[in-house]
Design a protein around this motif. Structure first.
Motif, PDB file in Angstrom:
ATOM      1  N   CYS A 150      -7.957   0.224   6.795  1.00 52.24           N
ATOM      2  CA  CYS A 150      -7.483  -1.180   6.423  1.00 52.24           C
ATOM      3  C   CYS A 150      -6.169  -1.649   6.239  1.00 52.24           C
ATOM      4  N   VAL A 151      -5.245  -0.532   6.274  1.00 57.08           N
ATOM      5  CA  VAL A 151      -3.946  -0.688   6.076  1.00 57.08           C
ATOM      6  C   VAL A 151      -3.050  -1.308   7.183  1.00 57.08           C
ATOM      7  N   LEU A 152      -2.517  -2.382   7.040  1.00 56.62           N
ATOM      8  CA  LEU A 152      -1.660  -3.088   8.103  1.00 56.62           C
ATOM      9  C   LEU A 152      -0.185  -2.624   7.948  1.00 56.62           C
ATOM     10  N   GLY A 153       0.613  -3.131   8.856  1.00 57.31           N
ATOM     11  CA  GLY A 153       2.069  -2.744   8.801  1.00 57.31           C
ATOM     12  C   GLY A 153       3.091  -3.234   9.809  1.00 57.31           C
ATOM     13  N   PRO A 154       2.764  -3.017  11.105  1.00 55.37           N
ATOM     14  CA  PRO A 154       1.876  -2.100  11.778  1.00 55.37           C
ATOM     15  C   PRO A 154       2.112  -0.931  11.274  1.00 55.37           C
ATOM     16  N   TYR A 167       0.970  -1.421  -0.090  1.00 50.12           N
ATOM     17  CA  TYR A 167       0.037   0.009  -0.060  1.00 50.12           C
ATOM     18  C   TYR A 167       0.931   1.240  -0.015  1.00 50.12           C
ATOM     19  N   LEU A 168       0.645   2.222  -1.041  1.00 47.12           N
ATOM     20  CA  LEU A 168       1.161   3.403  -0.801  1.00 47.12           C
ATOM     21  C   LEU A 168       0.038   4.573  -1.092  1.00 47.12           C
ATOM     22  N   GLY A 169      -0.050   5.431  -0.070  1.00 42.78           N
ATOM     23  CA  GLY A 169      -1.058   6.470  -0.214  1.00 42.78           C
ATOM     24  C   GLY A 169      -0.670   7.896   0.265  1.00 42.78           C
ATOM     25  N   THR A 170      -1.448   8.558   0.450  1.00 41.28           N
ATOM     26  CA  THR A 170      -1.231   9.757   1.093  1.00 41.28           C
ATOM     27  C   THR A 170      -2.395  10.435   2.164  1.00 41.28           C
ATOM     28  N   PHE A 171      -1.654  10.981   3.307  1.00 43.43           N
ATOM     29  CA  PHE A 171      -2.790  11.527   4.241  1.00 43.43           C
ATOM     30  C   PHE A 171      -2.372  12.977   4.027  1.00 43.43           C
ATOM     31  N   GLU A 172      -3.289  13.499   3.763  1.00 37.93           N
ATOM     32  CA  GLU A 172      -2.800  15.151   3.679  1.00 37.93           C
ATOM     33  C   GLU A 172      -1.669  15.273   2.771  1.00 37.93           C
ATOM     34  N   THR A 173      -0.644  15.887   3.325  1.00 43.41           N
ATOM     35  CA  THR A 173       0.571  15.820   2.537  1.00 43.41           C
ATOM     36  C   THR A 173       1.667  14.715   3.069  1.00 43.41           C
ATOM     37  N   ILE A 174       1.243  13.620   3.758  1.00 42.36           N
ATOM     38  CA  ILE A 174       2.148  12.619   4.354  1.00 42.36           C
ATOM     39  C   ILE A 174       1.956  11.472   3.377  1.00 42.36           C
ATOM     40  N   GLU A 175       2.967  10.947   2.879  1.00 41.76           N
ATOM     41  CA  GLU A 175       3.027   9.684   2.214  1.00 41.76           C
ATOM     42  C   GLU A 175       2.911   8.480   3.264  1.00 41.76           C
ATOM     43  N   ILE A 176       1.978   7.424   2.999  1.00 43.18           N
ATOM     44  CA  ILE A 176       1.608   6.545   3.749  1.00 43.18           C
ATOM     45  C   ILE A 176       2.306   5.245   3.207  1.00 43.18           C
ATOM     46  N   VAL A 177       2.872   4.317   3.874  1.00 40.39           N
ATOM     47  CA  VAL A 177       3.107   2.832   3.406  1.00 40.39           C
ATOM     48  C   VAL A 177       2.702   1.822   4.298  1.00 40.39           C
ATOM     49  N   GLY A 178       2.323   0.628   3.721  1.00 43.19           N
ATOM     50  CA  GLY A 178       1.887  -0.247   4.416  1.00 43.19           C
ATOM     51  C   GLY A 178       1.571  -1.782   3.426  1.00 43.19           C
ATOM     52  N   PHE A 179       0.749  -2.529   4.058  1.00 42.05           N
ATOM     53  CA  PHE A 179       0.199  -3.484   3.453  1.00 42.05           C
ATOM     54  C   PHE A 179      -1.066  -3.801   3.540  1.00 42.05           C
TER      55      PHE A 179
END
Length: 240
Positions: free
Chosen positions: A186-190, A129-141
């Protein structure tokens, strides 16, 4: 500061328990309440700063839904009043209206958001998973048997915007739920150890924005390395 971790005996899949552990290390002075399934939640009778619930089995979802249902109105009031929630993995499905099974049966859930889930137990979806929260990039699974769909009510604001992986369902950019200080994904990672900038924002909701993160240098280096990997088109998106 009081942080309530709901049903730790259930919500312990995919390393999600590490989210609460990371917060405990970041906020050693906070009171952490671990509420087992058969106990009355602390939030039912008093104020808490954050409520956390993480991934569980499908059977665990049934038990958790039954346990939370008597406190539905209280949870609705807390969300409306600005109490912070962090809900990860399939725990988010408990806050929609229902979960549909392949045989046509359904699990009634809290109905706090006009969303519902559909399970397909023979078709697990696994992806980065790669996405954004406002201007923050988010990584996970992501690793899930179910996807989330919109109901008939007004649109529910998303938490993340998806670049790679699935949003609430494959092909949709909107992922998770953001309603005031309710943060559900739903993004995991933790999620928290993998995303130091997002964790800082969460601490900001709790009035601890200046607090250093546990293992901050290592967490930031790992985050930057994973960002580079997940941005790379050569990195496969789905797996398993």
């Amino acid at each position: 500061m009081r942080i309530e971790v709901l049903y730790p005996e259930l919500s312990n899949l995919f390393g999600d328990a590490a989210n609460a552990g990371y917060l405990r290390r970041a906020l050693p002075e906070a009171e952490f309440i671990q509420t087992p399934l058969k106990a009355r939640p602390a939030f039912a009778d008093g104020e808490v700063s954050l409520i956390y619930l993480g991934s569980m089995t499908e059977s665990g979802q049934s038990h958790a839904a039954a346990a939370l249902m008597p406190y539905r109105e209280r949870m609705e009031a807390l969300i409306g009043g600005g109490t912070a929630f962090l809900v990860t993995g399939n725990a988010l499905e408990l806050f929609g209206t229902h979960i549909e099974n392949e045989d046509g049966s359904r699990l009634e859930t809290l109905g706090l958001f006009e969303l519902y889930a559909r399970r397909r137990m023979m078709r697990r979806y696994n992806s980065i998973y790669l996405g954004t929260f406002e201007t923050i990039e988010i990584v996970g699974f992501q690793s899930r048997f179910s996807h989330i769909y919109e109901g008939s009510g007004p649109p529910v604001p998303a938490l993340f915007q998806t670049a790679r992986g699935a949003g609430r369902r494959p092909g949709q950019a909107e992922e998770g739920v953001r309603a005031g200080n309710f943060l559900g994904t739903c993004v995991l990672g933790p999620l928290l150890p993998l995303n130091p900038p997002f964790t800082r924002r969460l601490l900001g909701l709790l009035g601890a924005e200046e607090r250093p993160l546990p293992y901050e240098a290592a967490a930031e280096a790992a985050y930057q390395a994973r960002l580079a990997e997940f941005r790379d088109p050569a990195t496969g998106e789905e797996y398993g």
